[in-house]
Scaffold this active site. Structure first.
Site, PDB file in Angstrom:
ATOM      1  N   GLY A 231       0.849  -1.284  -0.158  1.00  0.00           N
ATOM      2  CA  GLY A 231       0.072   0.036  -0.009  1.00  0.00           C
ATOM      3  C   GLY A 231       0.868   1.195  -0.087  1.00  0.00           C
TER       4      GLY A 231
ATOM      5  N   LEU B  16      -9.079  -9.354 -11.215  1.00  0.00           N
ATOM      6  CA  LEU B  16      -9.801  -8.733 -12.204  1.00  0.00           C
ATOM      7  C   LEU B  16     -11.067  -7.906 -11.743  1.00  0.00           C
ATOM      8  CD1 LEU B  16      -9.534  -8.570 -15.348  1.00  0.00           C
ATOM      9  CD2 LEU B  16     -10.963 -10.149 -15.499  1.00  0.00           C
TER      10      LEU B  16
ATOM     11  N   HIS C  38       0.006   0.776 -13.253  1.00  0.00           N
ATOM     12  CA  HIS C  38       0.907  -0.156 -13.810  1.00  0.00           C
ATOM     13  C   HIS C  38       2.502  -0.114 -13.902  1.00  0.00           C
ATOM     14  CE1 HIS C  38       1.463  -4.299 -15.632  1.00  0.00           C
ATOM     15  NE2 HIS C  38       2.354  -3.709 -16.397  1.00  0.00           N
TER      16      HIS C  38
HETATM   17  C1  GRF Z   1       2.852  -0.898  -7.916  1.00  0.00           C
HETATM   18  O1  GRF Z   1       4.100  -1.181  -8.342  1.00  0.00           O
HETATM   19  C2  GRF Z   1       1.652  -0.612  -8.978  1.00  0.00           C
HETATM   20  O2  GRF Z   1       2.305  -0.300  -9.877  1.00  0.00           O
HETATM   21  C3  GRF Z   1       1.519  -2.191  -9.084  1.00  0.00           C
HETATM   22  O3  GRF Z   1       1.375  -2.704  -7.917  1.00  0.00           O
HETATM   23  C4  GRF Z   1       2.186  -2.007  -6.837  1.00  0.00           C
HETATM   24  C5  GRF Z   1       1.694  -1.595  -5.751  1.00  0.00           C
HETATM   25  O4  GRF Z   1       2.836  -1.319  -4.664  1.00  0.00           O
HETATM   26  N1  GRF Z   1       0.245  -2.034  -9.767  1.00  0.00           N
HETATM   27  P1  GRF Z   1       2.112  -0.680  -3.578  1.00  0.00           P
HETATM   28  O5  GRF Z   1       1.253  -1.846  -2.733  1.00  0.00           O
HETATM   29  O6  GRF Z   1       1.412   0.534  -3.753  1.00  0.00           O
HETATM   30  O7  GRF Z   1       3.605  -0.309  -2.738  1.00  0.00           O
END
Ligand code: GRF
Length: 193
Positions: free
Chosen positions: A9, A84, A101
């Site tokens: 998070g 999803l 992403h």
């Molecule tokens: C991030 O790299 C985001 O791009 C991907 O999942 C990761 C989440 O990281 N979708 P965090 O839990 O916010 O540290």
């Protein structure tokens, strides 16, 4: 808005901090599908209500939809959410679900491309550029309209972990302002109509 996350998070943390004093945008709920996800601590730190919704409830999505409606959620922000999104949510929050992403989509996107898999694939490809993409969500993984894309260099000596750290910094910097711009420009359109 509601943040949906499955992991530590850190993006949720950056978003909660950014909007904590915002006059018109509020993080009203944090939802996770992982009982012990770090994002639950983020919710506690910012005193945002949080819910654990187990995997079994995400297939059809009607219970999740009811919960989000009960919290009057206008936007759904995916921040490392590894499921999803059910069709019923995509219909109800059409063009109001955003995802981040950690690559320059369409490169290194799609099913199975998440977390360290993305950065390992980038490293193995020999690409000298990577970055992050913020996009709207439809019912195919990583295929919705792109709202923001920012790139950074990949140096030959960097490991997949180093790449991940560099990209994560970009995510923390750009996700919140992109959400803000998108929400505020939709609000202006709503007033005009
Ligand atoms: C991030 O790299 C985001 O791009 C991907 O999942 C990761 C989440 O990281 N979708 P965090 O839990 O916010 O540290």
């Amino acid at each position: 808005m509601a943040i949906l996350a499955s992991g530590s998070g850190s993006n949720a943390d950056a978003i909660c901090r950014y909007f904590s004093q915002h006059p018109s945008v509020e993080v009203a709920l944090i939802v996770t599908n992982k009982r012990n996800a770090g994002v639950l601590n983020v919710a506690e730190n910012y005193q945002v209500p949080s819910l654990y919704i187990p995997d079994s409830q995400w297939k059809q999505g009607s219970e999740v939809k009811d919960i989000l409606l009960r919290y009057h959620i206008d936007y759904i922000i995916l921040a490392g959410f590894l499921k999803l999104i059910p069709e019923s949510l995509i219909k109800q929050w059409y063009n109001k679900i955003l995802n981040i992403h950690p690559s320059l989509l369409p490169k290194f996107g799609g099913k199975g491309m998440y977390g360290s898999f993305v950065h390992e694939a980038v490293k193995n490809s020999g690409d000298t550029l990577t970055g992050m993409t913020i996009h709207l969500v439809n019912n195919e993984y990583d295929k919705g309209e792109i709202l923001c894309q920012v790139q950074c260099s990949v140096e030959p000596e960097m490991t997949a972990f180093d790449i991940a750290q560099k990209v994560l910094k970009l995510e923390h910097t750009h996700y919140s302002p992109t959400i803000e711009n998108y929400v505020m420009s939709n609000q202006k359109d709503d007033f005009r109509n």
